[in-house]
Design a protein around this motif. Structure first.
Motif, PDB file in Angstrom:
ATOM      1  N   LEU A 253       0.857  -1.183   0.000  1.00 51.20           N
ATOM      2  CA  LEU A 253       0.000   0.000   0.000  1.00 51.20           C
ATOM      3  C   LEU A 253       0.894   1.233   0.000  1.00 51.20           C
ATOM      4  CD1 LEU A 253      -2.876   1.048   0.061  1.00 51.20           C
ATOM      5  CD2 LEU A 253      -2.783   1.010   2.556  1.00 51.20           C
ATOM      6  N   ASN A 254       1.085   1.830  -1.155  1.00 52.51           N
ATOM      7  CA  ASN A 254       2.061   2.897  -1.333  1.00 52.51           C
ATOM      8  C   ASN A 254       1.479   3.921  -2.300  1.00 52.51           C
ATOM      9  OD1 ASN A 254       4.204   4.536  -2.176  1.00 52.51           O
ATOM     10  ND2 ASN A 254       5.707   2.890  -2.027  1.00 52.51           N
ATOM     11  N   LEU A 255       0.987   5.037  -1.767  1.00 49.88           N
ATOM     12  CA  LEU A 255       0.350   6.064  -2.584  1.00 49.88           C
ATOM     13  C   LEU A 255       0.770   7.445  -2.101  1.00 49.88           C
ATOM     14  CD1 LEU A 255      -3.256   4.573  -2.711  1.00 49.88           C
ATOM     15  CD2 LEU A 255      -1.779   4.923  -4.691  1.00 49.88           C
ATOM     16  N   THR A 256       0.929   8.369  -3.033  1.00 44.55           N
ATOM     17  CA  THR A 256       1.229   9.756  -2.697  1.00 44.55           C
ATOM     18  C   THR A 256       0.234  10.662  -3.408  1.00 44.55           C
ATOM     19  OG1 THR A 256       3.594   9.291  -2.433  1.00 44.55           O
ATOM     20  CG2 THR A 256       2.954  11.593  -2.722  1.00 44.55           C
ATOM     21  N   LEU A 257      -0.411  11.523  -2.630  1.00 44.44           N
ATOM     22  CA  LEU A 257      -1.363  12.480  -3.177  1.00 44.44           C
ATOM     23  C   LEU A 257      -0.685  13.839  -3.289  1.00 44.44           C
ATOM     24  CD1 LEU A 257      -4.353  13.115  -3.994  1.00 44.44           C
ATOM     25  CD2 LEU A 257      -4.708  13.795  -1.609  1.00 44.44           C
ATOM     26  N   TYR A 258      -0.770  14.437  -4.470  1.00 43.64           N
ATOM     27  CA  TYR A 258      -0.208  15.760  -4.726  1.00 43.64           C
ATOM     28  C   TYR A 258      -1.340  16.771  -4.878  1.00 43.64           C
ATOM     29  CZ  TYR A 258       4.409  13.789  -5.735  1.00 43.64           C
ATOM     30  OH  TYR A 258       5.627  13.139  -5.644  1.00 43.64           O
ATOM     31  N   ARG A 259      -1.104  17.960  -4.346  1.00 43.99           N
ATOM     32  CA  ARG A 259      -1.951  19.096  -4.673  1.00 43.99           C
ATOM     33  C   ARG A 259      -1.065  20.077  -5.444  1.00 43.99           C
ATOM     34  NH1 ARG A 259      -3.836  20.998   0.225  1.00 43.99           N
ATOM     35  NH2 ARG A 259      -5.675  19.648   0.062  1.00 43.99           N
ATOM     36  N   GLY A 260      -1.376  20.247  -6.713  1.00 44.29           N
ATOM     37  CA  GLY A 260      -0.450  20.979  -7.566  1.00 44.29           C
ATOM     38  C   GLY A 260       0.831  20.185  -7.722  1.00 44.29           C
ATOM     39  N   ALA A 261       1.975  20.831  -7.505  1.00 45.29           N
ATOM     40  CA  ALA A 261       3.265  20.159  -7.642  1.00 45.29           C
ATOM     41  C   ALA A 261       3.815  19.680  -6.311  1.00 45.29           C
ATOM     42  CB  ALA A 261       4.271  21.108  -8.300  1.00 45.29           C
ATOM     43  N   ALA A 262       3.049  19.813  -5.222  1.00 45.51           N
ATOM     44  CA  ALA A 262       3.558  19.480  -3.892  1.00 45.51           C
ATOM     45  C   ALA A 262       2.837  18.266  -3.312  1.00 45.51           C
ATOM     46  CB  ALA A 262       3.388  20.672  -2.958  1.00 45.51           C
ATOM     47  N   PRO A 263       3.573  17.314  -2.736  1.00 44.92           N
ATOM     48  CA  PRO A 263       2.920  16.196  -2.052  1.00 44.92           C
ATOM     49  C   PRO A 263       2.256  16.673  -0.771  1.00 44.92           C
ATOM     50  CG  PRO A 263       5.296  16.116  -1.689  1.00 44.92           C
ATOM     51  CD  PRO A 263       5.043  17.231  -2.666  1.00 44.92           C
ATOM     52  N   ILE A 264       1.066  16.171  -0.488  1.00 42.35           N
ATOM     53  CA  ILE A 264       0.368  16.568   0.747  1.00 42.35           C
ATOM     54  C   ILE A 264       0.079  15.376   1.645  1.00 42.35           C
ATOM     55  CG2 ILE A 264      -0.643  18.649  -0.253  1.00 42.35           C
ATOM     56  CD1 ILE A 264      -3.290  17.093  -0.507  1.00 42.35           C
ATOM     57  N   THR A 265      -0.071  14.179   1.069  1.00 41.41           N
ATOM     58  CA  THR A 265      -0.381  12.989   1.862  1.00 41.41           C
ATOM     59  C   THR A 265       0.322  11.781   1.265  1.00 41.41           C
ATOM     60  OG1 THR A 265      -2.584  13.868   2.374  1.00 41.41           O
ATOM     61  CG2 THR A 265      -2.218  11.542   2.816  1.00 41.41           C
ATOM     62  N   ARG A 266       0.940  10.981   2.137  1.00 47.07           N
ATOM     63  CA  ARG A 266       1.525   9.714   1.708  1.00 47.07           C
ATOM     64  C   ARG A 266       0.835   8.596   2.479  1.00 47.07           C
ATOM     65  NH1 ARG A 266       6.020  11.231  -1.219  1.00 47.07           N
ATOM     66  NH2 ARG A 266       7.085  13.132  -0.524  1.00 47.07           N
ATOM     67  N   ILE A 267       0.275   7.648   1.764  1.00 43.29           N
ATOM     68  CA  ILE A 267      -0.360   6.476   2.363  1.00 43.29           C
ATOM     69  C   ILE A 267       0.656   5.337   2.309  1.00 43.29           C
ATOM     70  CG2 ILE A 267      -2.346   4.929   2.332  1.00 43.29           C
ATOM     71  CD1 ILE A 267      -3.109   7.843   2.714  1.00 43.29           C
ATOM     72  N   ARG A 268       0.983   4.782   3.459  1.00 40.23           N
ATOM     73  CA  ARG A 268       1.971   3.714   3.528  1.00 40.23           C
ATOM     74  C   ARG A 268       1.412   2.594   4.395  1.00 40.23           C
ATOM     75  NH1 ARG A 268       3.436   6.467   0.063  1.00 40.23           N
ATOM     76  NH2 ARG A 268       5.458   7.474  -0.293  1.00 40.23           N
ATOM     77  N   GLY A 269       1.622   1.367   3.955  1.00 42.76           N
ATOM     78  CA  GLY A 269       1.150   0.264   4.785  1.00 42.76           C
ATOM     79  C   GLY A 269       1.354  -1.077   4.132  1.00 42.76           C
ATOM     80  N   GLY A 270       0.993  -2.066   4.862  1.00 40.69           N
ATOM     81  CA  GLY A 270       1.094  -3.422   4.346  1.00 40.69           C
ATOM     82  C   GLY A 270      -0.252  -3.889   3.833  1.00 40.69           C
ATOM     83  N   ASP A 324     -12.874  16.334  -4.748  1.00 41.08           N
ATOM     84  CA  ASP A 324     -12.490  16.925  -3.475  1.00 41.08           C
ATOM     85  C   ASP A 324     -11.152  16.393  -2.972  1.00 41.08           C
ATOM     86  OD1 ASP A 324     -14.821  18.627  -2.973  1.00 41.08           O
ATOM     87  OD2 ASP A 324     -15.917  16.735  -2.882  1.00 41.08           O
ATOM     88  N   GLY A 325     -10.449  15.651  -3.805  1.00 36.74           N
ATOM     89  CA  GLY A 325      -9.144  15.134  -3.419  1.00 36.74           C
ATOM     90  C   GLY A 325      -9.197  13.873  -2.593  1.00 36.74           C
ATOM     91  N   ARG A 326     -10.367  13.266  -2.436  1.00 32.77           N
ATOM     92  CA  ARG A 326     -10.435  12.007  -1.694  1.00 32.77           C
ATOM     93  C   ARG A 326      -9.787  10.881  -2.498  1.00 32.77           C
ATOM     94  NH1 ARG A 326     -15.393  14.414  -0.091  1.00 32.77           N
ATOM     95  NH2 ARG A 326     -16.401  13.600  -1.947  1.00 32.77           N
ATOM     96  N   ILE A 327      -9.192   9.948  -1.771  1.00 29.23           N
ATOM     97  CA  ILE A 327      -8.420   8.861  -2.366  1.00 29.23           C
ATOM     98  C   ILE A 327      -9.287   7.607  -2.402  1.00 29.23           C
ATOM     99  CG2 ILE A 327      -6.379   7.398  -2.048  1.00 29.23           C
ATOM    100  CD1 ILE A 327      -5.165   9.819  -0.469  1.00 29.23           C
ATOM    101  N   LEU A 345     -10.647   7.258   1.310  1.00 32.09           N
ATOM    102  CA  LEU A 345      -9.974   8.043   2.335  1.00 32.09           C
ATOM    103  C   LEU A 345     -10.085   9.518   1.985  1.00 32.09           C
ATOM    104  CD1 LEU A 345      -6.610   6.043   2.597  1.00 32.09           C
ATOM    105  CD2 LEU A 345      -8.732   5.596   3.835  1.00 32.09           C
ATOM    106  N   GLU A 346     -10.178  10.363   3.014  1.00 37.65           N
ATOM    107  CA  GLU A 346     -10.111  11.801   2.784  1.00 37.65           C
ATOM    108  C   GLU A 346      -8.729  12.164   2.262  1.00 37.65           C
ATOM    109  OE1 GLU A 346     -12.204  14.013   2.572  1.00 37.65           O
ATOM    110  OE2 GLU A 346     -13.705  14.052   4.158  1.00 37.65           O
ATOM    111  N   ALA A 347      -8.568  13.389   1.778  1.00 37.62           N
ATOM    112  CA  ALA A 347      -7.278  13.830   1.251  1.00 37.62           C
ATOM    113  C   ALA A 347      -6.186  13.774   2.306  1.00 37.62           C
ATOM    114  CB  ALA A 347      -7.392  15.239   0.689  1.00 37.62           C
ATOM    115  N   ASP A 348      -6.552  13.880   3.578  1.00 35.13           N
ATOM    116  CA  ASP A 348      -5.557  13.797   4.643  1.00 35.13           C
ATOM    117  C   ASP A 348      -5.380  12.375   5.169  1.00 35.13           C
ATOM    118  OD1 ASP A 348      -7.857  13.363   6.075  1.00 35.13           O
ATOM    119  OD2 ASP A 348      -7.573  15.030   7.484  1.00 35.13           O
ATOM    120  N   GLY A 349      -6.016  11.397   4.522  1.00 39.45           N
ATOM    121  CA  GLY A 349      -5.882  10.006   4.915  1.00 39.45           C
ATOM    122  C   GLY A 349      -6.952   9.504   5.856  1.00 39.45           C
TER     123      GLY A 349
END
Length: 413
Positions: A253-270, A324-327, A345-349
């Motif tokens: 489980l490896n995901l990175t959410l960007y807003r524009g050119a900047a990462p805002i949330t990284r989802i990490r897990g097994g 709305d940026g939800r994952i 997941l919400e944009a903040d995880g």
């Protein structure tokens, strides 16, 4: 955000008093999810999305293209909701765009095969710009076509593809005119199991690449005389909506959410590995071979025998990001599964809920060429609506539009 969308979020959060909270030091019970802020980037660690006790999102069918006389699709590649909840659908088989009103009636149709303005050779993606207007990416012509809500062309730019034979796919467009793009370079690779890199890059308003934002391992292939598919192979997945782009690999489980050119949330897990049985390997082989004419199957069987089939399933099989940026994280379904579970997941995880949708399997069970060619059933999610791509028993494609009617309570609640 629409009233329906607000209700969906607030109702979901109100039914998740444990899973949505940050872990408390007052209890010894381990939490299935923890979050840490790291220099403005939310780091969300999830032991297993299936351990999250989440409500199921209920959907209500609003309309279906099956109810529209004389409207049929050959190969839907993409669709997007516009600000008024109308929907534009791109058919790569007919090189045509269909605009549906919010009630599902046809507003307009445009496009044809060709290289002129408003003509397409490969409708790969439809996105919505910061002004709310759609733009179309044509992979074969390497260009973006910008439209108004009626399908009239307003501008065209070509997108730089970098080096190699791969594809660049636009994921989001910023108010400055810059475009965040996933670029698969597919360089020349030595024989064996290889995964050419996928880059997230930033292109300026002229379509020229000006910065690299990240790099991921691409699609797992067996490289030899031919590029052979790896059964249940690992891959990089990417998507985008509005100002957000979502990129990851499904090794875990490896995901990175960007807003524009900047990462805002990284989802990490097994995840809980599921083993691929001998029967499932054989089923995958036979299903893959059935795609080809009878006279070509012996050759493809030899190619598959020179490749491999993985012993375990990838951690997940599809992703999406809504307006709305939800994952949205879709399970990797078995071949016998008719439904796919999506975890939201919400944009903040923050976990929101789950939804189950009929699985749409790609015509090419494993694409040997580009990581971009893996469609799934979620076409777009915006304004409290979801557009779902389906096929009937004859293989004919159609699109259904649902609204989030309400959220069920947690199991046992």
């Amino acid at each position: 955000m629409s009233q329906t969308s607000r209700f969906f979020i607030f109702a979901a959060l109100s039914t998740i008093p444990i899973a949505c909270e940050r872990p408390s030091t007052e209890t010894a019970t381990p939490s299935p999810i923890t979050t840490v802020d790291s220099a403005g980037v939310e780091i969300v660690r999830v032991s297993d999305v299936h351990m999250l006790d989440l409500p199921e999102v209920r959907l209500r069918l609003l309309h279906s293209t099956t109810a529209i006389p004389d409207l049929f699709f050959e190969a839907v590649k993409a669709a997007a909701f516009l600000p008024d909840s109308s929907l534009v659908i791109g058919d790569d088989g007919l090189f045509e765009l269909t605009f549906l009103e919010p009630d599902g009636t046809v507003r307009a149709r445009s496009g044809q095969a060709g290289e002129g303005p408003g003509e397409y050779l490969d409708i790969t993606r439809i996105a919505v710009g910061p002004d709310g207007a759609p733009f179309i990416f044509d992979w074969r012509q390497r260009r973006l076509t910008f439209l108004d809500s009626q399908g009239t062309v307003t501008d065209i730019i070509r997108l730089e593809q970098g080096a190699g034979l791969g594809a660049a796919v636009p994921l989001s467009r910023l108010g400055s005119g810059e475009v965040v793009t996933a670029l698969e370079t597919r360089p020349t690779l030595p024989p064996g199991i290889q995964r050419g890199p996928v880059f997230l890059v930033l292109a300026n308003e002229a379509g020229e690449i000006v910065d690299t934002l990240g790099q991921w391992a691409g699609k797992e292939r067996h490289v030899g005389d031919d590029w052979n598919p790896v059964g249940f192979g690992l891959t990089a997945l990417f998507t985008g909506r509005g100002e957000h782009a979502l990129v990851g690999t499904n090794d875990s489980l490896n995901l990175t959410l960007y807003r524009g050119a900047a990462p805002i949330t990284r989802i990490r897990g097994g995840y809980s590995p599921r083993m691929v049985t001998a029967a499932e390997k054989e089923e995958w082989t036979e299903t893959f071979l059935a795609i080809f004419p009878e006279e070509a199957r012996a050759s493809w069987r030899r190619r598959l025998e020179q490749s491999t089939v993985r012993d375990s399933y990838p951690a997940y099989g599809a992703i999406s990001v809504d307006a709305d940026g939800r994952i949205w994280i879709g399970d990797y379904p078995k071949l016998a599964n008719e439904m796919r579970r999506w975890t939201i997941l919400e944009a903040d995880g923050t976990p929101v809920g789950t939804v189950s949708l009929p699985v749409l399997r790609p015509i090419w069970l494993e694409d040997t060429v580009a990581v971009t060619g893996q469609p799934h059933e979620v076409l777009d999610v915006a304004h409290g609506r979801i557009a779902v791509l389906r096929r009937d028993e004859l293989g004919v494609e159609f699109v259904e539009v649902y609204e989030f009617a309400h959220v069920a309570g947690r199991p046992g609640a």
